[in-house]
Design a protein around this motif. Structure first.
Motif, PDB file in Angstrom:
ATOM      1  N   ASP A 111       0.341  10.025  -2.750  1.00  0.00           N
ATOM      2  CA  ASP A 111      -0.667  11.001  -2.485  1.00  0.00           C
ATOM      3  C   ASP A 111      -1.574  11.009  -1.350  1.00  0.00           C
ATOM      4  N   LEU A 112      -1.901   9.543  -2.066  1.00  0.00           N
ATOM      5  CA  LEU A 112      -3.063   8.618  -1.418  1.00  0.00           C
ATOM      6  C   LEU A 112      -2.435   8.200  -0.297  1.00  0.00           C
ATOM      7  N   TYR A 113      -1.619   7.563   0.002  1.00  0.00           N
ATOM      8  CA  TYR A 113      -0.607   6.732   1.059  1.00  0.00           C
ATOM      9  C   TYR A 113      -0.359   8.212   1.840  1.00  0.00           C
ATOM     10  N   ALA A 114       0.231   9.199   1.217  1.00  0.00           N
ATOM     11  CA  ALA A 114       0.354   9.899   2.606  1.00  0.00           C
ATOM     12  C   ALA A 114      -0.416  10.743   3.428  1.00  0.00           C
ATOM     13  N   ARG A 115      -1.880  10.670   2.517  1.00  0.00           N
ATOM     14  CA  ARG A 115      -3.140  11.212   2.730  1.00  0.00           C
ATOM     15  C   ARG A 115      -3.806  10.031   4.190  1.00  0.00           C
ATOM     16  N   THR A 116      -3.289   8.760   3.586  1.00  0.00           N
ATOM     17  CA  THR A 116      -3.851   7.934   4.319  1.00  0.00           C
ATOM     18  C   THR A 116      -3.245   7.255   5.466  1.00  0.00           C
ATOM     19  N   ARG A 117      -2.304   6.524   4.813  1.00  0.00           N
ATOM     20  CA  ARG A 117      -0.410   6.090   5.333  1.00  0.00           C
ATOM     21  C   ARG A 117      -1.100   4.295   5.567  1.00  0.00           C
ATOM     22  N   GLU A 118      -2.252   3.650   4.204  1.00  0.00           N
ATOM     23  CA  GLU A 118      -2.531   2.731   4.336  1.00  0.00           C
ATOM     24  C   GLU A 118      -2.234   2.337   2.948  1.00  0.00           C
ATOM     25  N   THR A 119      -2.505   0.784   2.369  1.00  0.00           N
ATOM     26  CA  THR A 119      -1.579   0.578   1.738  1.00  0.00           C
ATOM     27  C   THR A 119      -1.991   0.890   0.384  1.00  0.00           C
ATOM     28  N   VAL A 120      -1.521   1.331  -0.849  1.00  0.00           N
ATOM     29  CA  VAL A 120      -3.142   2.006  -1.379  1.00  0.00           C
ATOM     30  C   VAL A 120      -2.141   0.576  -2.969  1.00  0.00           C
ATOM     31  N   HIS A 121      -2.702   0.060  -4.089  1.00  0.00           N
ATOM     32  CA  HIS A 121      -2.862  -0.531  -5.223  1.00  0.00           C
ATOM     33  C   HIS A 121      -3.602   0.176  -6.445  1.00  0.00           C
ATOM     34  N   LEU A 122      -2.559  -0.378  -7.141  1.00  0.00           N
ATOM     35  CA  LEU A 122      -3.337   0.038  -8.692  1.00  0.00           C
ATOM     36  C   LEU A 122      -3.140  -1.197  -9.049  1.00  0.00           C
ATOM     37  N   GLY A 123      -3.940  -1.804 -10.456  1.00  0.00           N
ATOM     38  CA  GLY A 123      -4.125  -3.353 -10.810  1.00  0.00           C
ATOM     39  C   GLY A 123      -5.158  -2.757 -11.932  1.00  0.00           C
ATOM     40  N   VAL A 124      -4.680  -3.679 -12.934  1.00  0.00           N
ATOM     41  CA  VAL A 124      -5.301  -4.032 -14.879  1.00  0.00           C
ATOM     42  C   VAL A 124      -6.087  -5.186 -14.225  1.00  0.00           C
ATOM     43  N   LEU A 125      -7.167  -5.015 -15.400  1.00  0.00           N
ATOM     44  CA  LEU A 125      -7.473  -6.141 -15.812  1.00  0.00           C
ATOM     45  C   LEU A 125      -6.786  -7.365 -16.870  1.00  0.00           C
ATOM     46  N   GLU A 126      -6.821  -8.365 -16.688  1.00  0.00           N
ATOM     47  CA  GLU A 126      -6.184  -9.599 -17.590  1.00  0.00           C
ATOM     48  C   GLU A 126      -6.922 -10.743 -17.824  1.00  0.00           C
ATOM     49  N   GLY A 127      -7.773 -10.839 -18.683  1.00  0.00           N
ATOM     50  CA  GLY A 127      -8.325 -12.030 -18.710  1.00  0.00           C
ATOM     51  C   GLY A 127      -9.390 -12.049 -17.335  1.00  0.00           C
ATOM     52  N   ASP A 128      -9.666 -12.856 -16.598  1.00  0.00           N
ATOM     53  CA  ASP A 128     -10.127 -12.832 -15.589  1.00  0.00           C
ATOM     54  C   ASP A 128     -10.063 -12.140 -14.646  1.00  0.00           C
ATOM     55  N   GLU A 129      -8.714 -11.583 -13.781  1.00  0.00           N
ATOM     56  CA  GLU A 129      -7.946 -11.719 -13.179  1.00  0.00           C
ATOM     57  C   GLU A 129      -7.819 -10.025 -13.094  1.00  0.00           C
ATOM     58  N   VAL A 130      -7.341  -9.631 -11.732  1.00  0.00           N
ATOM     59  CA  VAL A 130      -6.607  -8.380 -11.617  1.00  0.00           C
ATOM     60  C   VAL A 130      -5.419  -9.037 -11.385  1.00  0.00           C
ATOM     61  N   VAL A 131      -4.208  -7.858 -12.441  1.00  0.00           N
ATOM     62  CA  VAL A 131      -2.726  -8.172 -12.454  1.00  0.00           C
ATOM     63  C   VAL A 131      -2.540  -6.617 -11.287  1.00  0.00           C
ATOM     64  N   TYR A 132      -1.631  -6.370 -10.715  1.00  0.00           N
ATOM     65  CA  TYR A 132      -1.831  -5.437  -9.624  1.00  0.00           C
ATOM     66  C   TYR A 132      -0.265  -5.321 -10.425  1.00  0.00           C
TER      67      TYR A 132
END
Length: 251
Positions: free
Chosen positions: A93-114
């Protein structure tokens, strides 16, 4: 991905081999794998044969590559699978609205994992990729996760080595601390060319009922056309929607 395993153990050597494959690799020869791992060529050959038999590697005339067995195992990761089932419709839905790149990420250690990325033909050239990692302190998703982390995690990150990835990367702990406080107030985090030149981003955390960061989602675009502040409400609403559904799921 760094491993704390003993490289002299069987599992440690297996991880050395698997971690030797880079994102851009199509196939890696035996001699190159031995060079990258520092293991004897005969050892690498023997272990690669076992990994091929287990479908964790595949072998072609050009060399070894990561196998489909690894992909299948990754899809069984329970937390990420449930998260993706709930979050992907909101990301779409976010992509359809913005037409820009959408990400989902989680925290693992000291980094983001996409764990998910949706982008069309005009998606911004960003360093992120599904399964890839980025620092917390210079990404919008990372700052959204870090702001809601426990104080010990925040202190460890801010007192650690903060590498300047671009001229606009914020590496002053005091400035980062102020940004994290603002994230808690506003419910969103921003990035302006801090991880990659020409990229801007806005992210919101997906929180558990106890207020712990489960994940974060973002919209990213080129600075030439994308204004993160214009997408604050839809990003925040999407994150809240995902959190609401996850909270109703049995644990």
């Amino acid at each position: 991905m760094e491993s704390n395993l003993d490289p002299r153990s069987v599992l440690g050597r297996i991880m050395l081999i698997l971690d030797a494959f880079a994102v851009q690799d199509h196939a890696v020869g035996l001699s190159e794998l031995a060079r990258r791992t520092g293991l004897p060529k005969a050892t690498v050959h023997r272990m690669c044969q076992d990994l091929v038999a287990a479908r964790l590697l595949s072998l072609s005339p050009a060399g070894y590559r990561l196998g489909l067995g690894l992909f299948e195992l990754g899809l069984r990761a329970a937390v990420e699978r449930t998260l993706l089932e709930v979050a992907v419709p909101f990301l779409q839905d976010l992509y359809a609205r913005t037409r820009e790149t959408v990400h989902l990420g989680v925290l693992e250690g000291d980094e983001v994992v996409y764990v998910s990325k949706i982008g069309g033909h005009r998606q911004v050239s960003a360093p992120s990729r599904v399964g890839g990692r980025m620092p917390l302190y210079c990404t919008a998703i990372g700052k959204a996760l870090l702001a809601h982390s426990d104080p010990a995690t925040v202190e460890r990150i801010l007192s650690g080595r903060l590498v300047r990835r671009t001229p606009r990367t914020i590496v002053a702990p005091g400035l980062l601390r102020a940004q994290l406080a603002r994230v808690l107030e506003d419910g969103v985090a921003y990035e302006y060319e801090e991880s990659s030149v020409g990229v801007a981003c806005v992210a919101a955390p997906i929180l558990s009922a106890e207020g712990h960061p489960v994940a974060a989602l973002s919209v990213t675009g080129p600075t030439s056309r994308f204004r993160p502040a214009d997408q604050v409400n839809p990003v925040r609403a999407a994150a809240a929607g995902v959190a609401s559904i996850l909270a109703r799921r049995p644990r």
